[in-house]
Write an enzyme that holds these catalytic residues in place. Structure first.
Site, PDB file in Angstrom:
ATOM      1  N   GLY A  46     -23.352   7.597  13.506  1.00 56.83           N
ATOM      2  CA  GLY A  46     -22.369   7.938  12.484  1.00 56.83           C
ATOM      3  C   GLY A  46     -22.575   9.407  12.118  1.00 56.83           C
ATOM      4  O   GLY A  46     -23.715   9.847  11.890  1.00 56.83           O
ATOM      5  N   ASP A 238     -15.686  12.219  13.601  1.00 52.99           N
ATOM      6  CA  ASP A 238     -16.891  12.891  14.090  1.00 52.99           C
ATOM      7  C   ASP A 238     -16.729  14.398  14.095  1.00 52.99           C
ATOM      8  O   ASP A 238     -17.699  15.138  13.964  1.00 52.99           O
ATOM      9  CB  ASP A 238     -17.260  12.379  15.480  1.00 52.99           C
ATOM     10  N   ASN A 248     -12.871  10.770  16.899  1.00 51.38           N
ATOM     11  CA  ASN A 248     -13.562   9.637  16.283  1.00 51.38           C
ATOM     12  C   ASN A 248     -13.832   8.642  17.404  1.00 51.38           C
ATOM     13  O   ASN A 248     -13.474   8.856  18.565  1.00 51.38           O
ATOM     14  CB  ASN A 248     -12.720   9.031  15.151  1.00 51.38           C
TER      15      ASN A 248
HETATM   16  O1  MRU Z   1     -21.164   6.636  18.267  1.00 50.94           O
HETATM   17  P1  MRU Z   1     -21.222   6.513  16.769  1.00 50.94           P
HETATM   18  O2  MRU Z   1     -21.504   5.129  16.304  1.00 50.94           O
HETATM   19  O3  MRU Z   1     -22.125   7.544  16.163  1.00 50.94           O
HETATM   20  O4  MRU Z   1     -19.750   6.862  16.295  1.00 50.94           O
HETATM   21  C1  MRU Z   1     -19.448   6.794  14.937  1.00 50.94           C
HETATM   22  C2  MRU Z   1     -18.027   7.052  14.604  1.00 50.94           C
HETATM   23  O5  MRU Z   1     -17.211   7.323  15.459  1.00 50.94           O
HETATM   24  C3  MRU Z   1     -17.681   7.070  13.148  1.00 50.94           C
HETATM   25  O6  MRU Z   1     -16.374   6.606  12.946  1.00 50.94           O
HETATM   26  C4  MRU Z   1     -17.788   8.513  12.624  1.00 50.94           C
HETATM   27  O7  MRU Z   1     -19.021   9.059  12.960  1.00 50.94           O
HETATM   28  C5  MRU Z   1     -17.583   8.599  11.167  1.00 50.94           C
HETATM   29  S1  MRU Z   1     -18.941   7.965  10.277  1.00 50.94           S
HETATM   30  C6  MRU Z   1     -18.685   8.207   8.618  1.00 50.94           C
END
Ligand code: MRU
Length: 347
Positions: A46, A238, A248
């Site tokens: 995240g 992201d 995202n």
């Molecule tokens: O691969 P991840 O689990 O790190 O991806 C996370 C996401 O895509 C979330 O939607 C994004 O980081 C926003 S978190 C507030």
């Protein structure tokens, strides 16, 4: 509030998100190398959460430094920053947090501080990054609550919750804010193949909060919208480019296209630390590709035949035209994003 990540003296503790919801296990990182590994292997994930982890990892690494003299200390500092920057490429919060630690370090060096003073300064900066993230999420929740319908049927993708931040969440912060504002809320959580952040993490968080939650597989959201069972979509981000294009979790783009087709508002919720004005548009956002095993296997069970190729991008880009508004801690920004997002930083 969920304990996503915390400092415990000279250890960084994080809940192991690979194990949820079956097991609530905490990983204790004793070195910056261990924090970097935890980010890379998705113990913590995240965008805001990995930024916070990087900052705490740097302060932890330097707290344990035995370097004598500020020059050696500085060499070690920049080596640790590079190590953490090499963990994941897409979420800009990681680089934002590392830059902030670098600026603080440079200020201390400029002021002629001792290594002991520099260590204290880095601890303070990392703690600030952590605490400010929680405050930003709460503000995002309060602003976001104003655009959530009174009787909301909300779809979200991936996990943009307390687990993905230092606490409270961005997209889930908006949902929590709406509940706190007294709105009726039912949430559909996309499963989010292949890592299953929706099925495992979002559902776990929302059920724990007593929020009405239904998990669907990713290919069900079209049917759900066609049956008018969704009247609001909110996702995290992201990296948001200067023109509003938003990277995202993979699958977000499909949800945005479906939302447009069905006339459902599609909001992105993210702190300013996710906005990257240096990247002009979505084409400039680096997209992480992850191990094929995430697609070929569920746990130890192989789903696909040997010999089948796999494409496993972790993120996609939603063009700004599909985004109704971007909810930040400074308010809700709308098109034209090139102007509105730039103005957010001027406030
Ligand atoms: O691969 P991840 O689990 O790190 O991806 C996370 C996401 O895509 C979330 O939607 C994004 O980081 C926003 S978190 C507030």
């Amino acid at each position: 509030m969920l304990p996503t990540i915390a400092r415990d003296h000279d250890v960084v503790v994080m809940i192991d998100q690979r194990k949820l919801p079956a097991q609530e296990i905490y990983v204790r990182c004793r070195t910056a190398v261990e924090v970097a590994k935890a980010i890379k292997t998705m113990v913590i994930r995240g965008a805001p959460a990995i930024g916070v982890a990087a900052a705490l990892g740097i302060s932890l690494g330097m707290r344990r430094s035995t370097a004598t003299g500020t020059q050696k200390f500085a060499t070690e500092f920049y080596r640790i920053c590079d190590l953490l920057a090499a963990t994941r490429p897409t979420a800009v919060n990681l680089f934002w947090a590392i830059d902030r630690m670098k600026r603080s370090f440079a200020a201390g060096m400029g002021a002629g501080e001792s290594t002991a003073q520099l260590k204290d300064r880095l601890d303070r900066e990392a703690d600030l990054i952590h605490d400010e993230d929680v405050a930003s999420c709460r503000a995002i929740g309060a602003f976001g609550a104003t655009v959530v319908p009174q009787d909301a049927k909300i779809l979200t993708h991936c996990n943009a919750g307390a687990l993905a931040t230092a606490g409270y969440g961005t997209a889930l912060g908006v949902i929590r804010g709406a509940v706190e504002a007294g709105k009726q809320v039912a949430v559909f959580a996309d499963e989010t193949r292949p890592f299953l952040q929706g099925a495992r993490l979002t559902a776990w968080e929302l059920v724990r909060d007593g929020i009405n939650t239904t998990v669907i597989t990713d290919n069900m959201s079209g049917a759900l919208m066609r049956q008018r069972k969704v009247n609001f979509v909110v996702v995290g981000a992201d990296r948001i480019a200067a023109n509003g294009d938003t990277a995202n979790k993979i699958g977000t783009y499909s949800v945005a296209v479906l939302a447009r087709e069905h006339g459902v508002p599609f909001y992105v919720a993210a702190p300013l630390s996710t906005i990257d004005l240096k990247t002009k548009d979505g084409d400039g956002i680096p997209i992480e590709e992850r191990n094929s095993r995430e697609v070929t296997h569920v746990g130890s069970t192989q789903l696909t035949p040997d010999g089948a190729a796999v494409w496993n991008p972790a993120f996609d880009v939603t063009p700004h035209q599909l985004i109704t508004g971007i909810i930040t801690e400074k308010g809700i920004f709308r098109a034209p994003y090139t102007d509105s997002l730039a103005s957010a930083f001027a406030q």
